[in-house]
Write a protein that holds these residues in place. Structure first.
Motif, PDB file in Angstrom:
ATOM      1  N   ALA A   1       0.852  -1.198   0.000  1.00  0.00           N
ATOM      2  CA  ALA A   1       0.000   0.000   0.000  1.00  0.00           C
ATOM      3  C   ALA A   1       0.886   1.245   0.000  1.00  0.00           C
ATOM      4  O   ALA A   1       1.880   1.306   0.723  1.00  0.00           O
ATOM      5  N   PRO A   2       0.556   2.250  -0.798  1.00  0.00           N
ATOM      6  CA  PRO A   2       1.362   3.477  -0.822  1.00  0.00           C
ATOM      7  C   PRO A   2       1.148   4.313   0.430  1.00  0.00           C
ATOM      8  O   PRO A   2       0.115   4.197   1.097  1.00  0.00           O
ATOM      9  N   SER A   3       2.131   5.150   0.732  1.00  0.00           N
ATOM     10  CA  SER A   3       1.997   6.109   1.826  1.00  0.00           C
ATOM     11  C   SER A   3       1.522   7.438   1.255  1.00  0.00           C
ATOM     12  O   SER A   3       1.351   7.589   0.046  1.00  0.00           O
ATOM     13  N   SER A   4       1.370   8.417   2.113  1.00  0.00           N
ATOM     14  CA  SER A   4       0.943   9.745   1.666  1.00  0.00           C
ATOM     15  C   SER A   4       2.007  10.421   0.807  1.00  0.00           C
ATOM     16  O   SER A   4       1.725  11.380   0.095  1.00  0.00           O
ATOM     17  N   ALA A   5       3.254   9.913   0.862  1.00  0.00           N
ATOM     18  CA  ALA A   5       4.351  10.495   0.074  1.00  0.00           C
ATOM     19  C   ALA A   5       4.400   9.939  -1.342  1.00  0.00           C
ATOM     20  O   ALA A   5       5.173  10.423  -2.165  1.00  0.00           O
ATOM     21  N   ASP A   6       3.580   8.923  -1.619  1.00  0.00           N
ATOM     22  CA  ASP A   6       3.661   8.217  -2.894  1.00  0.00           C
ATOM     23  C   ASP A   6       2.504   8.569  -3.814  1.00  0.00           C
ATOM     24  O   ASP A   6       1.427   8.967  -3.364  1.00  0.00           O
ATOM     25  N   ARG A   7       2.752   8.375  -5.107  1.00  0.00           N
ATOM     26  CA  ARG A   7       1.682   8.560  -6.088  1.00  0.00           C
ATOM     27  C   ARG A   7       1.991   7.723  -7.329  1.00  0.00           C
ATOM     28  O   ARG A   7       2.970   7.006  -7.379  1.00  0.00           O
ATOM     29  N   TYR A   8       1.128   7.783  -8.294  1.00  0.00           N
ATOM     30  CA  TYR A   8       1.252   7.157  -9.606  1.00  0.00           C
ATOM     31  C   TYR A   8       0.923   5.656  -9.554  1.00  0.00           C
ATOM     32  O   TYR A   8      -0.007   5.210 -10.224  1.00  0.00           O
ATOM     33  N   LEU A   9       1.676   4.872  -8.794  1.00  0.00           N
ATOM     34  CA  LEU A   9       1.423   3.443  -8.699  1.00  0.00           C
ATOM     35  C   LEU A   9       0.522   3.136  -7.512  1.00  0.00           C
ATOM     36  O   LEU A   9       0.428   3.920  -6.569  1.00  0.00           O
ATOM     37  N   LYS A  10      -0.097   1.959  -7.530  1.00  0.00           N
ATOM     38  CA  LYS A  10      -1.012   1.580  -6.447  1.00  0.00           C
ATOM     39  C   LYS A  10      -0.672   0.182  -5.947  1.00  0.00           C
ATOM     40  O   LYS A  10       0.143  -0.540  -6.541  1.00  0.00           O
ATOM     41  N   GLN A  11      -1.295  -0.193  -4.858  1.00  0.00           N
ATOM     42  CA  GLN A  11      -1.063  -1.503  -4.259  1.00  0.00           C
ATOM     43  C   GLN A  11      -1.352  -2.611  -5.274  1.00  0.00           C
ATOM     44  O   GLN A  11      -2.360  -2.593  -5.972  1.00  0.00           O
ATOM     45  N   GLY A  12      -0.430  -3.568  -5.356  1.00  0.00           N
ATOM     46  CA  GLY A  12      -0.582  -4.689  -6.274  1.00  0.00           C
ATOM     47  C   GLY A  12       0.030  -4.493  -7.637  1.00  0.00           C
ATOM     48  O   GLY A  12       0.170  -5.457  -8.405  1.00  0.00           O
ATOM     49  N   ASP A  13       0.417  -3.264  -7.984  1.00  0.00           N
ATOM     50  CA  ASP A  13       1.058  -3.022  -9.278  1.00  0.00           C
ATOM     51  C   ASP A  13       2.430  -3.696  -9.333  1.00  0.00           C
ATOM     52  O   ASP A  13       3.030  -4.012  -8.305  1.00  0.00           O
ATOM     53  N   CYS A  14       2.938  -3.881 -10.536  1.00  0.00           N
ATOM     54  CA  CYS A  14       4.285  -4.423 -10.776  1.00  0.00           C
ATOM     55  C   CYS A  14       4.450  -5.850 -10.262  1.00  0.00           C
ATOM     56  O   CYS A  14       5.527  -6.243  -9.800  1.00  0.00           O
ATOM     57  N   LYS A  15       3.398  -6.628 -10.362  1.00  0.00           N
ATOM     58  CA  LYS A  15       3.457  -7.991  -9.854  1.00  0.00           C
ATOM     59  C   LYS A  15       4.136  -8.922 -10.848  1.00  0.00           C
ATOM     60  O   LYS A  15       3.864  -8.886 -12.046  1.00  0.00           O
ATOM     61  N   ALA A  16       5.038  -9.731 -10.345  1.00  0.00           N
ATOM     62  CA  ALA A  16       5.689 -10.780 -11.117  1.00  0.00           C
ATOM     63  C   ALA A  16       5.841 -11.987 -10.199  1.00  0.00           C
ATOM     64  O   ALA A  16       5.467 -11.929  -9.020  1.00  0.00           O
ATOM     65  N   THR A  17       6.377 -13.066 -10.708  1.00  0.00           N
ATOM     66  CA  THR A  17       6.548 -14.268  -9.899  1.00  0.00           C
ATOM     67  C   THR A  17       8.007 -14.711  -9.900  1.00  0.00           C
ATOM     68  O   THR A  17       8.792 -14.331 -10.783  1.00  0.00           O
ATOM     69  N   ALA A  18       8.340 -15.529  -8.921  1.00  0.00           N
ATOM     70  CA  ALA A  18       9.687 -16.099  -8.889  1.00  0.00           C
ATOM     71  C   ALA A  18       9.939 -16.938 -10.128  1.00  0.00           C
ATOM     72  O   ALA A  18      11.060 -16.980 -10.659  1.00  0.00           O
ATOM     73  N   ALA A  19       8.898 -17.600 -10.623  1.00  0.00           N
ATOM     74  CA  ALA A  19       9.031 -18.400 -11.843  1.00  0.00           C
ATOM     75  C   ALA A  19       9.379 -17.519 -13.043  1.00  0.00           C
ATOM     76  O   ALA A  19      10.134 -17.943 -13.928  1.00  0.00           O
ATOM     77  N   ASP A  20       8.841 -16.299 -13.072  1.00  0.00           N
ATOM     78  CA  ASP A  20       9.182 -15.367 -14.146  1.00  0.00           C
ATOM     79  C   ASP A  20      10.685 -15.070 -14.141  1.00  0.00           C
ATOM     80  O   ASP A  20      11.337 -15.039 -15.192  1.00  0.00           O
ATOM     81  N   VAL A  21      11.226 -14.832 -12.947  1.00  0.00           N
ATOM     82  CA  VAL A  21      12.660 -14.529 -12.821  1.00  0.00           C
ATOM     83  C   VAL A  21      13.500 -15.710 -13.297  1.00  0.00           C
ATOM     84  O   VAL A  21      14.434 -15.551 -14.096  1.00  0.00           O
ATOM     85  N   LEU A  22      13.161 -16.894 -12.833  1.00  0.00           N
ATOM     86  CA  LEU A  22      13.934 -18.077 -13.210  1.00  0.00           C
ATOM     87  C   LEU A  22      13.851 -18.352 -14.710  1.00  0.00           C
ATOM     88  O   LEU A  22      14.824 -18.804 -15.319  1.00  0.00           O
ATOM     89  N   ALA A  23      12.698 -18.033 -15.313  1.00  0.00           N
ATOM     90  CA  ALA A  23      12.546 -18.229 -16.755  1.00  0.00           C
ATOM     91  C   ALA A  23      13.457 -17.291 -17.533  1.00  0.00           C
ATOM     92  O   ALA A  23      14.038 -17.676 -18.564  1.00  0.00           O
ATOM     93  N   VAL A  24      13.585 -16.040 -17.065  1.00  0.00           N
ATOM     94  CA  VAL A  24      14.481 -15.086 -17.722  1.00  0.00           C
ATOM     95  C   VAL A  24      15.923 -15.576 -17.636  1.00  0.00           C
ATOM     96  O   VAL A  24      16.667 -15.549 -18.627  1.00  0.00           O
ATOM     97  N   PHE A  25      16.335 -16.040 -16.475  1.00  0.00           N
ATOM     98  CA  PHE A  25      17.707 -16.523 -16.306  1.00  0.00           C
ATOM     99  C   PHE A  25      17.956 -17.770 -17.158  1.00  0.00           C
ATOM    100  O   PHE A  25      19.021 -17.912 -17.765  1.00  0.00           O
ATOM    101  N   GLU A  26      16.964 -18.648 -17.222  1.00  0.00           N
ATOM    102  CA  GLU A  26      17.114 -19.850 -18.044  1.00  0.00           C
ATOM    103  C   GLU A  26      17.219 -19.498 -19.522  1.00  0.00           C
ATOM    104  O   GLU A  26      18.033 -20.079 -20.258  1.00  0.00           O
ATOM    105  N   ARG A  27      16.418 -18.518 -19.960  1.00  0.00           N
ATOM    106  CA  ARG A  27      16.440 -18.130 -21.363  1.00  0.00           C
ATOM    107  C   ARG A  27      17.805 -17.575 -21.775  1.00  0.00           C
ATOM    108  O   ARG A  27      18.250 -17.778 -22.907  1.00  0.00           O
ATOM    109  N   TRP A  28      18.462 -16.885 -20.840  1.00  0.00           N
ATOM    110  CA  TRP A  28      19.779 -16.329 -21.141  1.00  0.00           C
ATOM    111  C   TRP A  28      20.918 -17.295 -20.800  1.00  0.00           C
ATOM    112  O   TRP A  28      22.094 -16.949 -20.956  1.00  0.00           O
ATOM    113  N   GLY A  29      20.586 -18.472 -20.320  1.00  0.00           N
ATOM    114  CA  GLY A  29      21.623 -19.447 -19.983  1.00  0.00           C
ATOM    115  C   GLY A  29      22.438 -19.064 -18.770  1.00  0.00           C
ATOM    116  O   GLY A  29      23.633 -19.373 -18.691  1.00  0.00           O
ATOM    117  N   LEU A  30      21.793 -18.410 -17.805  1.00  0.00           N
ATOM    118  CA  LEU A  30      22.488 -17.923 -16.612  1.00  0.00           C
ATOM    119  C   LEU A  30      22.183 -18.799 -15.407  1.00  0.00           C
ATOM    120  O   LEU A  30      21.074 -19.335 -15.271  1.00  0.00           O
TER     121      LEU A  30
END
Length: 219
Positions: free
Chosen positions: A84-113
């Motif tokens: 949840a954003p504080s009073s100092a924050d704006r533009y984005l809201k709670q729950g935005d920018c959601k990704a998964t650990a599986a997404d991260v591992l897929a990126v690393f696998e795709r690059w052979g890392l």
């Protein structure tokens, strides 16, 4: 597959995968900032707080690989979107920018890392007990006031002298007139934290609306 160890031109490919979060300005600044820490022999691991799907994380791993450096890469994310954003924050809201650990591992696998060390949960839950003992380089991309302040509170004491912290969305229009000012809580958190903490600050710039600052730990 071409990687950074083969040609720096791969940065263009990483930027194209997720241009909103991994644009060329971000990647090139991170590349040189991390290289400078590694080539200076600053002790400690590399951490990224707020890794999302891991595209920027892949670049950090490629830099380690290209420099022949075997130190660990640790990634931290709620994998439940933003808090949840504080009073100092704006533009984005709670729950935005959601990704998964599986997404991260897929990126690393795709690059052979090799997969990074993943730490899932809110920063206040993971950072106190799951940060490396020493940190050489940290990339903070928490978006909101509380996330950045919590990140600095836990990372800075573990940062080695000469180590570097890069903070995304730090907008200083005086020094970087093109910088995007959509997340003002980030600068507020940094300015409050460093009011009584000695550090060298450098506002970084790019060809677009990059909002970036680097903080180095003094001896």
């Amino acid at each position: 597959m071409t990687r950074l160890v083969d040609s720096n031109a791969v940065i263009y490919d990483i930027a194209a995968e997720n241009p909103n979060m991994t644009d060329l300005d971000r990647l090139t600044n991170l590349y040189w900032a991390l290289c400078s820490v590694l080539r200076s022999g600053i002790p400690g691991d590399v951490v990224e707080l707020g890794c999302n799907a891991g595209h920027t994380s892949a670049l950090l791993k490629m830099v380690l690989e290209a420099e022949g450096d075997d130190r660990s890469l640790h990634l931290y994310d709620s994998f439940d979107g933003l808090p949840a954003p504080s009073s100092a924050d704006r533009y984005l809201k709670q729950g935005d920018c959601k990704a998964t650990a599986a997404d991260v591992l897929a990126v690393f696998e795709r690059w052979g890392l090799k997969p990074p060390h993943l730490h899932e949960g809110w920063f206040e839950e993971t950072l106190p007990g799951q940060l490396p003992e020493r940190v050489a380089f940290a990339y903070l991309d928490g978006d909101f006031y509380e996330s950045i302040h919590t990140s600095l509170t836990h990372v800075w004491p573990r940062l080695s002298v000469g180590g570097s912290v890069i903070v995304d969305d730090y907008c200083d229009r005086e020094l970087s007139p093109r910088a995007w000012d959509g997340l003002p809580g980030v600068k507020k958190a940094c300015d409050e934290f460093f009011a009584d903490v000695p550090a060298s600050r450098r506002v970084l710039v790019g060809s677009g609306d990059l909002a970036f600052a680097e903080f180095r730990k003094k001896g």
